[in-house]
Design a protein around this motif. Structure first.
Motif, PDB file in Angstrom:
ATOM      1  N   ALA A  31     -12.571  32.313 -37.481  1.00  0.00           N
ATOM      2  CA  ALA A  31     -11.609  31.688 -36.559  1.00  0.00           C
ATOM      3  C   ALA A  31     -10.185  31.867 -37.057  1.00  0.00           C
ATOM      4  O   ALA A  31      -9.264  32.093 -36.266  1.00  0.00           O
ATOM      5  N   MET A  32      -9.986  31.792 -38.362  1.00  0.00           N
ATOM      6  CA  MET A  32      -8.646  31.947 -38.931  1.00  0.00           C
ATOM      7  C   MET A  32      -8.134  33.380 -38.802  1.00  0.00           C
ATOM      8  O   MET A  32      -6.931  33.613 -38.747  1.00  0.00           O
ATOM      9  N   GLU A  33      -9.037  34.334 -38.756  1.00  0.00           N
ATOM     10  CA  GLU A  33      -8.647  35.738 -38.652  1.00  0.00           C
ATOM     11  C   GLU A  33      -8.126  36.101 -37.268  1.00  0.00           C
ATOM     12  O   GLU A  33      -7.453  37.100 -37.104  1.00  0.00           O
ATOM     13  N   ASP A  34      -8.436  35.294 -36.269  1.00  0.00           N
ATOM     14  CA  ASP A  34      -7.979  35.559 -34.907  1.00  0.00           C
ATOM     15  C   ASP A  34      -6.576  34.986 -34.737  1.00  0.00           C
ATOM     16  O   ASP A  34      -6.383  33.936 -34.140  1.00  0.00           O
ATOM     17  N   ALA A  35      -5.593  35.683 -35.278  1.00  0.00           N
ATOM     18  CA  ALA A  35      -4.209  35.194 -35.311  1.00  0.00           C
ATOM     19  C   ALA A  35      -3.558  35.164 -33.933  1.00  0.00           C
ATOM     20  O   ALA A  35      -2.553  34.491 -33.743  1.00  0.00           O
ATOM     21  N   HIS A  36      -4.106  35.868 -32.962  1.00  0.00           N
ATOM     22  CA  HIS A  36      -3.483  35.948 -31.644  1.00  0.00           C
ATOM     23  C   HIS A  36      -3.908  34.814 -30.710  1.00  0.00           C
ATOM     24  O   HIS A  36      -3.326  34.641 -29.654  1.00  0.00           O
ATOM     25  N   GLU A  37      -4.903  34.072 -31.103  1.00  0.00           N
ATOM     26  CA  GLU A  37      -5.402  33.022 -30.217  1.00  0.00           C
ATOM     27  C   GLU A  37      -5.635  31.736 -31.008  1.00  0.00           C
ATOM     28  O   GLU A  37      -6.676  31.547 -31.622  1.00  0.00           O
ATOM     29  N   ALA A  38      -4.640  30.859 -30.995  1.00  0.00           N
ATOM     30  CA  ALA A  38      -4.721  29.604 -31.751  1.00  0.00           C
ATOM     31  C   ALA A  38      -5.846  28.716 -31.238  1.00  0.00           C
ATOM     32  O   ALA A  38      -6.391  27.913 -31.998  1.00  0.00           O
TER      33      ALA A  38
END
Length: 99
Positions: A31-38
């Motif tokens: 989840a943390m790796e998906d920087a484009h979708e908070a």
């Protein structure tokens, strides 16, 4: 023959997170790796808090249970502004491991 009742994806995820701390760590890392979708991080944090118990997490954080429910609700706005640089943009890597 009696059919087994189905459960929601969210409930299945919470059960799995509750049973497996290593999976929980990997889930949060992803989840943390998906920087484009908070919102992805918000959903993961909600699942993790539900797995550990919202009341327990709220008490440990020193916040009211209702406030934590609102902050992690499906209609909440992610608190982290999207214009902040991501760790990747700062040449950093955040890691998570099971305690």
């Amino acid at each position: 023959m009696k059919r087994k009742a189905s459960i929601s994806h969210d409930e299945a995820m919470v059960r799995r997170l509750r049973k497996n701390p290593d999976f929980a760590a990997e889930y949060l890392k992803a989840a943390m790796e998906d920087a484009h979708e908070a919102r992805v991080l918000l959903i993961a944090l909600r699942h993790l808090a539900q797995a550990q118990g919202i009341a327990k997490i709220a008490k440990a954080a020193g916040v009211e249970r209702e406030s934590l429910y609102r902050a992690l609700s499906a209609t909440a706005t992610p608190a982290c502004p999207l214009y902040l640089p991501s760790p990747k943009q700062l040449a950093l890597k955040l890691t998570v491991e099971a305690a």
